[in-house]
Design a protein around this motif. Structure first.
Motif, PDB file in Angstrom:
ATOM      1  N   HIS A 194       2.298   2.006  -3.489  1.00 33.97           N
ATOM      2  CA  HIS A 194       1.305   2.602  -4.377  1.00 33.97           C
ATOM      3  C   HIS A 194       1.008   4.047  -3.980  1.00 33.97           C
ATOM      4  O   HIS A 194       0.840   4.916  -4.850  1.00 33.97           O
ATOM      5  CB  HIS A 194       0.022   1.768  -4.364  1.00 33.97           C
ATOM      6  CG  HIS A 194       0.195   0.385  -4.919  1.00 33.97           C
ATOM      7  ND1 HIS A 194       1.000   0.117  -6.010  1.00 33.97           N
ATOM      8  CD2 HIS A 194      -0.326  -0.812  -4.535  1.00 33.97           C
ATOM      9  CE1 HIS A 194       0.962  -1.178  -6.279  1.00 33.97           C
ATOM     10  NE2 HIS A 194       0.159  -1.762  -5.401  1.00 33.97           N
ATOM     11  N   ASN A 195       0.947   4.323  -2.671  1.00 35.40           N
ATOM     12  CA  ASN A 195       0.661   5.676  -2.221  1.00 35.40           C
ATOM     13  C   ASN A 195       1.799   6.630  -2.561  1.00 35.40           C
ATOM     14  O   ASN A 195       1.565   7.768  -2.974  1.00 35.40           O
ATOM     15  CB  ASN A 195       0.396   5.672  -0.710  1.00 35.40           C
ATOM     16  CG  ASN A 195      -0.231   6.959  -0.231  1.00 35.40           C
ATOM     17  OD1 ASN A 195       0.457   7.862   0.249  1.00 35.40           O
ATOM     18  ND2 ASN A 195      -1.547   7.064  -0.362  1.00 35.40           N
TER      19      ASN A 195
ATOM     20  N   ASP B 152       0.829  -1.209   0.000  1.00 41.62           N
ATOM     21  CA  ASP B 152       0.000   0.000   0.000  1.00 41.62           C
ATOM     22  C   ASP B 152       0.863   1.259   0.000  1.00 41.62           C
ATOM     23  O   ASP B 152       0.563   2.243  -0.685  1.00 41.62           O
ATOM     24  CB  ASP B 152      -0.912   0.022   1.237  1.00 41.62           C
ATOM     25  CG  ASP B 152      -2.055  -0.972   1.167  1.00 41.62           C
ATOM     26  OD1 ASP B 152      -2.310  -1.532   0.079  1.00 41.62           O
ATOM     27  OD2 ASP B 152      -2.705  -1.182   2.221  1.00 41.62           O
TER      28      ASP B 152
ATOM     29  N   ASP C 271       3.845   6.347  -5.091  1.00 44.37           N
ATOM     30  CA  ASP C 271       3.777   6.601  -6.536  1.00 44.37           C
ATOM     31  C   ASP C 271       2.657   7.575  -6.892  1.00 44.37           C
ATOM     32  O   ASP C 271       2.772   8.326  -7.872  1.00 44.37           O
ATOM     33  CB  ASP C 271       3.589   5.285  -7.288  1.00 44.37           C
ATOM     34  CG  ASP C 271       4.863   4.452  -7.342  1.00 44.37           C
ATOM     35  OD1 ASP C 271       5.960   5.001  -7.082  1.00 44.37           O
ATOM     36  OD2 ASP C 271       4.766   3.238  -7.630  1.00 44.37           O
ATOM     37  N   GLN C 272       1.577   7.577  -6.120  1.00 44.07           N
ATOM     38  CA  GLN C 272       0.466   8.493  -6.388  1.00 44.07           C
ATOM     39  C   GLN C 272       0.775   9.919  -5.938  1.00 44.07           C
ATOM     40  O   GLN C 272       0.368  10.883  -6.588  1.00 44.07           O
ATOM     41  CB  GLN C 272      -0.797   8.002  -5.666  1.00 44.07           C
ATOM     42  CG  GLN C 272      -1.376   6.720  -6.245  1.00 44.07           C
ATOM     43  CD  GLN C 272      -2.447   6.124  -5.360  1.00 44.07           C
ATOM     44  OE1 GLN C 272      -2.829   6.705  -4.340  1.00 44.07           O
ATOM     45  NE2 GLN C 272      -2.944   4.948  -5.726  1.00 44.07           N
TER      46      GLN C 272
END
Length: 337
Positions: free
Chosen positions: A181-182, A178, A184-185
């Protein structure tokens, strides 16, 4: 487990407080920060404005102060709060943005897992990792990278031991996914496995190995600093089945990963101190990684299971990660393992 718990008692250092501002809060600006002793917050609070410095007397002093401020690096150590699907709650991680960071220039990311007991700030408090990174960048030894420090504590309690694994105590391996992904966002990253590395020390080293091998599509480089590779029915694995223990014992399942490693080539580096009681696990694990198709190397250095060893080799690990991210961008011979 109980066999290695005594070996993995890290020195606890009072840690800096996080000043939360919404979901991202600046802890440090610039990187050479004072390590204030305070208790970290558990939930985001209203932003706390920085205390302004006393105004200089005279235009000359004001001009000199402005010049000094302009010359300072704009590096930032931030705490990020987000909702983790894996943990089913608000969770945190730390991110260090180097002085060269700009949204217009995506950077590779190095993920670092703390030991047990420990917390994300251990790498900054005990080893000044952000200062070391900036010095290597300034000397043109490495290119800039983002550093990310996930939080492997159960309920934010420092003495807890999640093993960075998916267990009834929490899905901490999935939480790390998680976090990836966070990151990268939220930030300007290069979102490919060739631009991601994961490392850890002690229990975090085990976590880096276990997560890195389970998540081959995410990480192209795994570093293991004083790790171990087998789980037993202790701690969060007290009630684990044989299948669960095997799934979380890299030394057991590595032999099954040859097809995956053919698809996702992996570079690994393992090291341990010659005074570490678990030093015997490192050479066979490196051999098993090579047999499965990984590019695996290891070293046994002089030292024990402590920050003296990890700090002594920290620059080397940063340089190694930089070389993996951009092989032709690191001119120093010390980039090699």
């Amino acid at each position: 487990g109980g066999v290695w718990a005594a070996q993995r008692r890290l020195v606890l250092v009072p840690l800096a407080a996080a000043v939360a501002a919404g979901s991202i809060a600046a802890l440090v600006l610039p990187s050479d920060h004072a390590r204030a002793q305070a208790t970290p917050t558990r939930a985001p609070r209203a932003p706390v404005p920085a205390r302004p410095s006393r105004a200089p007397s005279g235009r000359a002093r004001a001009g000199a102060g402005a010049a000094r401020r302009a010359a300072q690096p704009r590096a930032r150590l931030l705490t990020v709060t987000f909702y983790s699907e894996a943990l089913r709650r608000q969770a945190d991680y730390l991110v260090y943005l180097p002085s060269d960071y700009t949204p217009a220039r995506p950077l590779p990311v190095f993920y670092l897992l703390h030991g047990i007991p420990g917390r994300p700030l251990a790498f900054t408090v005990n080893a000044s990792i952000e200062t070391r990174l900036e010095k290597l960048i300034a000397r043109n030894v490495i290119q800039p990278m983002i550093l990310v420090f996930p939080d492997g504590r159960i309920g934010e309690r420092t003495a807890t031991d999640s093993e960075w694994a998916n267990t009834p105590a929490g899905r901490f391996e999935s939480y790390v996914v998680d976090v990836v992904h966070n990151v990268d966002q939220r930030f300007a990253t290069l979102p490919s496995r060739g631009d991601r590395a994961i490392a850890g020390l002690s229990a975090g080293a085990y976590g880096a190995a276990n997560i890195g091998l389970h998540q081959l599509a995410l990480f192209g480089l795994v570093q293991v600093w004083s790790g171990y590779f087998t789980q037993t029915r202790t701690g969060v694995f007290s009630h684990a089945t044989r299948a669960q223990l095997a799934h979380n014992s890299p030394s057991d399942y590595i032999r099954t990963l040859r097809p995956q490693l053919a698809r996702y080539p992996l570079r690994t580096f393992l090291y341990v101190g010659n005074g570490d009681s678990d030093r015997g696990q490192t050479p066979p694990m490196a051999a098993a990684l090579r047999a499965a198709g990984a590019d695996a190397h290891y070293a046994i250095y002089s030292g024990g299971h402590n920050w003296n060893l990890w700090t002594a080799h920290l620059d080397q690990m940063l340089i190694m990660a930089a070389r993996f991210f951009a092989p032709r961008s690191c001119p120093s011979p010390s980039c090699s393992a």
